[in-house]
Structures are given as structure tokens and as C-alpha cells.
Design a protein around this motif. Structure first.
Motif, PDB file in Angstrom:
ATOM      1  N   GLU A 143      68.232  -7.376   5.233  1.00 56.92           N
ATOM      2  CA  GLU A 143      67.122  -6.427   5.072  1.00 56.92           C
ATOM      3  C   GLU A 143      67.382  -5.479   3.911  1.00 56.92           C
ATOM      4  O   GLU A 143      66.468  -5.157   3.147  1.00 56.92           O
ATOM      5  CB  GLU A 143      66.901  -5.648   6.369  1.00 56.92           C
ATOM      6  N   GLU A 144      68.622  -5.032   3.761  1.00 57.71           N
ATOM      7  CA  GLU A 144      68.969  -4.145   2.651  1.00 57.71           C
ATOM      8  C   GLU A 144      68.798  -4.853   1.304  1.00 57.71           C
ATOM      9  O   GLU A 144      68.251  -4.287   0.353  1.00 57.71           O
ATOM     10  CB  GLU A 144      70.420  -3.661   2.803  1.00 57.71           C
ATOM     11  N   ILE A 145      69.238  -6.096   1.229  1.00 55.42           N
ATOM     12  CA  ILE A 145      69.067  -6.881  -0.002  1.00 55.42           C
ATOM     13  C   ILE A 145      67.588  -7.020  -0.329  1.00 55.42           C
ATOM     14  O   ILE A 145      67.163  -6.806  -1.469  1.00 55.42           O
ATOM     15  CB  ILE A 145      69.727  -8.274   0.140  1.00 55.42           C
ATOM     16  N   MET A 146      66.778  -7.361   0.657  1.00 56.31           N
ATOM     17  CA  MET A 146      65.344  -7.547   0.436  1.00 56.31           C
ATOM     18  C   MET A 146      64.686  -6.235   0.003  1.00 56.31           C
ATOM     19  O   MET A 146      63.819  -6.239  -0.873  1.00 56.31           O
ATOM     20  CB  MET A 146      64.684  -8.111   1.688  1.00 56.31           C
ATOM     21  N   ILE A 185      80.752 -10.197   5.242  1.00 62.00           N
ATOM     22  CA  ILE A 185      80.239 -10.286   3.878  1.00 62.00           C
ATOM     23  C   ILE A 185      80.771  -9.090   3.103  1.00 62.00           C
ATOM     24  O   ILE A 185      80.486  -7.945   3.470  1.00 62.00           O
ATOM     25  CB  ILE A 185      78.690 -10.283   3.840  1.00 62.00           C
ATOM     26  N   ASP A 186      81.545  -9.344   2.033  1.00 63.94           N
ATOM     27  CA  ASP A 186      82.045  -8.228   1.216  1.00 63.94           C
ATOM     28  C   ASP A 186      80.999  -7.853   0.171  1.00 63.94           C
ATOM     29  O   ASP A 186      79.920  -8.450   0.096  1.00 63.94           O
ATOM     30  CB  ASP A 186      83.416  -8.535   0.602  1.00 63.94           C
ATOM     31  N   SER A 187      81.299  -6.859  -0.658  1.00 68.79           N
ATOM     32  CA  SER A 187      80.318  -6.377  -1.636  1.00 68.79           C
ATOM     33  C   SER A 187      79.960  -7.444  -2.665  1.00 68.79           C
ATOM     34  O   SER A 187      78.804  -7.560  -3.076  1.00 68.79           O
ATOM     35  CB  SER A 187      80.810  -5.105  -2.327  1.00 68.79           C
ATOM     36  N   GLU A 188      80.933  -8.256  -3.084  1.00 64.86           N
ATOM     37  CA  GLU A 188      80.641  -9.339  -4.029  1.00 64.86           C
ATOM     38  C   GLU A 188      79.737 -10.385  -3.380  1.00 64.86           C
ATOM     39  O   GLU A 188      78.848 -10.941  -4.020  1.00 64.86           O
ATOM     40  CB  GLU A 188      81.926  -9.987  -4.534  1.00 64.86           C
ATOM     41  N   GLY A 189      79.969 -10.657  -2.110  1.00 64.18           N
ATOM     42  CA  GLY A 189      79.124 -11.594  -1.376  1.00 64.18           C
ATOM     43  C   GLY A 189      77.702 -11.068  -1.261  1.00 64.18           C
ATOM     44  O   GLY A 189      76.731 -11.812  -1.431  1.00 64.18           O
ATOM     45  N   LYS A 190      77.580  -9.782  -0.996  1.00 61.74           N
ATOM     46  CA  LYS A 190      76.251  -9.159  -0.913  1.00 61.74           C
ATOM     47  C   LYS A 190      75.549  -9.234  -2.267  1.00 61.74           C
ATOM     48  O   LYS A 190      74.359  -9.540  -2.341  1.00 61.74           O
ATOM     49  CB  LYS A 190      76.381  -7.708  -0.463  1.00 61.74           C
ATOM     50  N   ASP A 191      76.282  -8.986  -3.343  1.00 63.11           N
ATOM     51  CA  ASP A 191      75.696  -9.081  -4.689  1.00 63.11           C
ATOM     52  C   ASP A 191      75.193 -10.498  -4.967  1.00 63.11           C
ATOM     53  O   ASP A 191      74.101 -10.687  -5.512  1.00 63.11           O
ATOM     54  CB  ASP A 191      76.706  -8.667  -5.756  1.00 63.11           C
ATOM     55  N   LEU A 192      76.007 -11.498  -4.612  1.00 62.45           N
ATOM     56  CA  LEU A 192      75.593 -12.890  -4.821  1.00 62.45           C
ATOM     57  C   LEU A 192      74.344 -13.210  -4.008  1.00 62.45           C
ATOM     58  O   LEU A 192      73.401 -13.820  -4.520  1.00 62.45           O
ATOM     59  CB  LEU A 192      76.713 -13.866  -4.460  1.00 62.45           C
ATOM     60  N   LEU A 193      74.303 -12.785  -2.755  1.00 59.38           N
ATOM     61  CA  LEU A 193      73.124 -13.035  -1.929  1.00 59.38           C
ATOM     62  C   LEU A 193      71.891 -12.376  -2.549  1.00 59.38           C
ATOM     63  O   LEU A 193      70.795 -12.945  -2.526  1.00 59.38           O
ATOM     64  CB  LEU A 193      73.347 -12.533  -0.500  1.00 59.38           C
ATOM     65  N   GLY A 194      72.077 -11.194  -3.137  1.00 58.87           N
ATOM     66  CA  GLY A 194      70.972 -10.528  -3.824  1.00 58.87           C
ATOM     67  C   GLY A 194      70.471 -11.336  -5.004  1.00 58.87           C
ATOM     68  O   GLY A 194      69.262 -11.505  -5.190  1.00 58.87           O
ATOM     69  N   ARG A 195      71.395 -11.884  -5.800  1.00 60.36           N
ATOM     70  CA  ARG A 195      70.996 -12.724  -6.935  1.00 60.36           C
ATOM     71  C   ARG A 195      70.285 -13.980  -6.447  1.00 60.36           C
ATOM     72  O   ARG A 195      69.269 -14.404  -7.012  1.00 60.36           O
ATOM     73  CB  ARG A 195      72.219 -13.107  -7.783  1.00 60.36           C
TER      74      ARG A 195
END
Length: 137
Positions: free
Chosen positions: A121-124, A91-101
Motif C-alpha cells: 500500500e505504501e509503494i502504491m 522486505i528490506d529497503s532495497e527490496g521495497k525500492d525494487l518492488l516500487g520500480r
């Protein structure tokens, strides 16, 4: 490459991902997700698609619409969603951002493996911290 399999189970739309959530595949997942759950982006963020004739009416009680009290002004998805990251290898940073949204808009994130669990866990944590501080991000 990313494989996106979408199916419904018990009224929940499940996005089973397989491969790398990176590069152009992040945008592809976002398009697939928004199309499937009935939300669309705009300058202010995602909104409920009011033009859909098959869109269910918001649930209500005598007190008014039922909403998650921990959520600020995030829109409610038209369909509950779950993102299964069990077969995601990167998961790249853009993928992590999308998962956060996606998570802020009501998607449940499910992960296995140390790295993916850590990312979820970090996203949550970030979403919870933003809510506590009164932010919407």
C-alpha cells in the motif's frame, strides 16, 4: 534466502516469491524479472528490448498506441507481470525500492499479511503521489 518461481497464468507472468527479499536476493529478483518480462535497465531506467525478434508489436487503435493514461513515460512491459509476495517473510529497503520500480513499470503487487500489505500500500501510494505531482518515480 529467496525462492523465485516464475510461471504464466492467463497470459500473466507470475513471480511467486518465498523467503526474504533482502540483500543479494533483491538483485537476483531484478535480473530474473527483467529477463522474463523483456526489459533491461540503462542509465535512464528500463527500456523495451527492441532487438527481440519475438517481441510483440504495441497494440494500436485508430487514435494511436494504447497506453495507460495514468502512466507518464514509464515503459510498457512486454508481458504483464504479477509479483506474489504471499510467502515473503521480510522486505528490506532495497527490496521495497525494487518492488516500487516493478510496480511503476506495470507489475501488479499481491500481498497477504499485515506487514506485506502495508508495504505494498505504501509503494502504491508513493507511485500514485509521484504521478500526481508529475514525477516519474
Amino acid at each position: 534466502m529467496l525462492k523465485i518461481a516464475v510461471h504464466t497464468e492467463g497470459g500473466v507472468m507470475i513471480f511467486a516469491l518465498e523467503g526474504k527479499l533482502a540483500g543479494p536476493w533483491v538483485q537476483e529478483l531484478e535480473l530474473c524479472w527483467r529477463s522474463a518480462v523483456g526489459t533491461q535497465p540503462n542509465e535512464r531506467g528500463p527500456v523495451r528490448d527492441q532487438n527481440r525478434s519475438d517481441a510483440p508489436e504495441p497494440r494500436s487503435t485508430e487514435r494511436g498506441p494504447v497506453r495507460d493514461q495514468n502512466r507518464s513515460d514509464a515503459p510498457e512491459p512486454l508481458n504483464p507481470a504479477r509479483v506474489d509476495l504471499s510467502s515473503v517473510t521480510f522486505i528490506d529497503s532495497e527490496g521495497k525500492d525494487l518492488l516500487g520500480r516493478m510496480h511503476r513499470e506495470g507489475a501488479e503487487l499481491v500481498a497477504t499479511g499485515c506487514l506485506n500489505k502495508c508495504i505494498v500500500e505504501e509503494i502504491m501510494r508513493e507511485v500514485k503521489q509521484a504521478r500526481v505531482q508529475g514525477g516519474t518515480s
